[in-house]
Design an enzyme around this catalytic site. Structure first.
Site, PDB file in Angstrom:
ATOM      1  N   CYS A 164      25.664  32.212  30.254  1.00  0.00           N
ATOM      2  CA  CYS A 164      26.248  32.486  31.579  1.00  0.00           C
ATOM      3  C   CYS A 164      27.672  32.998  31.432  1.00  0.00           C
ATOM      4  O   CYS A 164      28.046  33.987  32.076  1.00  0.00           O
ATOM      5  CB  CYS A 164      26.207  31.223  32.445  1.00  0.00           C
ATOM      6  SG  CYS A 164      24.524  30.822  32.964  1.00  0.00           S
ATOM      7  N   GLN A 195      27.453  24.230  30.645  1.00  0.00           N
ATOM      8  CA  GLN A 195      28.137  24.696  29.430  1.00  0.00           C
ATOM      9  C   GLN A 195      27.412  25.885  28.798  1.00  0.00           C
ATOM     10  O   GLN A 195      27.508  26.115  27.589  1.00  0.00           O
ATOM     11  CB  GLN A 195      28.280  23.542  28.433  1.00  0.00           C
ATOM     12  CG  GLN A 195      29.343  22.530  28.837  1.00  0.00           C
ATOM     13  CD  GLN A 195      30.709  23.191  29.042  1.00  0.00           C
ATOM     14  OE1 GLN A 195      31.131  24.048  28.280  1.00  0.00           O
ATOM     15  NE2 GLN A 195      31.395  22.810  30.112  1.00  0.00           N
ATOM     16  N   SER A 196      26.682  26.650  29.595  1.00  0.00           N
ATOM     17  CA  SER A 196      25.932  27.796  29.074  1.00  0.00           C
ATOM     18  C   SER A 196      26.855  28.893  28.544  1.00  0.00           C
ATOM     19  O   SER A 196      27.703  29.414  29.274  1.00  0.00           O
ATOM     20  CB  SER A 196      25.063  28.364  30.200  1.00  0.00           C
ATOM     21  OG  SER A 196      24.569  29.633  29.843  1.00  0.00           O
ATOM     22  N   ASN A 197      26.641  29.244  27.280  1.00  0.00           N
ATOM     23  CA  ASN A 197      27.342  30.394  26.696  1.00  0.00           C
ATOM     24  C   ASN A 197      26.790  31.682  27.278  1.00  0.00           C
ATOM     25  O   ASN A 197      27.509  32.654  27.481  1.00  0.00           O
ATOM     26  CB  ASN A 197      27.142  30.417  25.178  1.00  0.00           C
ATOM     27  CG  ASN A 197      27.652  29.152  24.531  1.00  0.00           C
ATOM     28  OD1 ASN A 197      28.844  28.875  24.588  1.00  0.00           O
ATOM     29  ND2 ASN A 197      26.754  28.376  23.937  1.00  0.00           N
TER      30      ASN A 197
END
Ligand SMILES: *Cc1c(COP(=O)(O)O)cnc(C)c1O
Length: 326
Positions: A77, A73-75
């Protein structure tokens, strides 16, 4: 001047606003917000400012491929893939865990934005970057590595420049800010704000809410912030002394661990949404906002203080955590 060595990727300056309803709810304080959830790059967030400098460097080095890493759930990335899509760069993401049956939130967006995704199991902080870089180079690609969270000195320049932006907005509104709350996780935003205060000679107390109590490749976040500030001082030729307070983090809201959503984050998200019509995310900005309202509720700051919440974005993960925050 190195601060001008950037690509224009963001919608800048972002708005600076007073939170009128919230200031009525906490009448001892004047509460403001800086809308870095509105920076652009596929819904916005703080990584846009870092990526303006990182992508400039990637293009300048003649690279055609970018690698970065994070959680599913990396913003960071998601925003990196969006930046790469707009500049015709191939983007590889190294994401922790195993492939889920259903893509949701940031993972879904990263996929739609064209990421080549590698699932890396236990490793969610870029431990496998060098190995994949070599594999891609063996295929003839010219690879540029964006570090975990975009937090090297190049990315940090984005938040140095952001201090000039807020300084102009505060001057125009004739407001002196006393406290600036924000989510701190890989340390780049914090280091940039600390350096920006030195470079542009503006005083407010940084209130970095720690999000992730785990270290990054053996270093605590505080160590990373100090290292980045020292590197930045040299790069920006700053002679003033660093205020060590700006390198500390406020711990205590990160006890459950990274990405574990509790009643606190839910409480914070609902409070800002229902009172001001502004959305937070459960992992970063919701946790940091909870930290801020906890300070206000407990009257830990002096009466009549001007308080800024620097919104760092993160909206898409709301949909992944839907059953935790209803
Ligand atoms: C990455 C991120 C942060 C933390 O910023 P760092 O510079 O890594 O400390 C805060 N909020 C959101 C929404 C983020 O994606």
């Amino acid at each position: 001047m190195i601060l001008s060595h950037k690509e224009n990727l963001g919608f800048l300056p972002t708005p600076f606003q007073k939170l009128n309803q919230l200031s009525k709810l906490y009448p001892d304080y004047n509460i403001y917000i800086k809308r870095d959830d509105q920076t652009g790059l596929a819904t916005g967030g703080n990584k846009t400012r870092k990526l303006e400098y990182l992508i400039y460097e990637a293009l300048k080095s003649g690279s055609n491929t970018v690698i970065t890493a994070g959680a599913q759930q990396s913003n960071h990335c998601r925003q990196t893939v969006a930046a790469c899509a707009s500049k015709d760069l191939e983007c590889h993401l190294l994401l922790g865990g195993t492939e889920p049956a259903v893509y949701d939130g940031n993972l879904l967006l990263s996929h739609l934005l064209g990421a080549k995704i590698h699932f890396t199991g236990e490793n969610r902080k870029g431990e496998d970057i060098e190995q994949i870089k070599i594999e891609l180079e063996n295929q003839g690609k010219k690879v540029y590595v964006v570090p975990y969270g975009g937090s090297n000195i190049t990315g940090v320049l984005g938040y140095v420049n952001a201090v000039k932006e807020i300084k102009n907005q505060l001057d125009e509104a004739q407001i002196k800010m006393d406290y600036v709350f924000f989510a701190s996780s890989s340390g780049g935003t914090q280091a940039g704000l600390a350096l920006g205060k030195m470079k542009f000679d503006i005083e407010f107390k940084l209130m970095p809410i720690s999000i992730d109590k785990e270290s990054i490749n053996g270093h605590t976040i505080q160590e990373l912030v100090f290292d980045l500030v020292n590197e930045g001082k040299e790069k920006l030729n700053l002679k003033n002394a660093f205020n060590f307070e700006d390198g500390k983090l406020i711990t205590g809201y990160d006890k459950l661990g990274y990405g574990v959503v509790s009643e606190n984050e839910k409480d914070a998200i609902k409070e800002l949404a229902a009172n001001e019509g502004i959305l937070l995310d459960p992992v970063y900005s919701g946790r940091a906002f909870y930290g801020m309202i906890d300070f206000l509720r407990q009257h830990k700051l002096p009466k009549n203080a001007n308080v800024l919440f620097w919104h760092t974005g993160g909206l898409p993960s709301i949909f992944y955590y839907k059953d935790k925050i209803k």
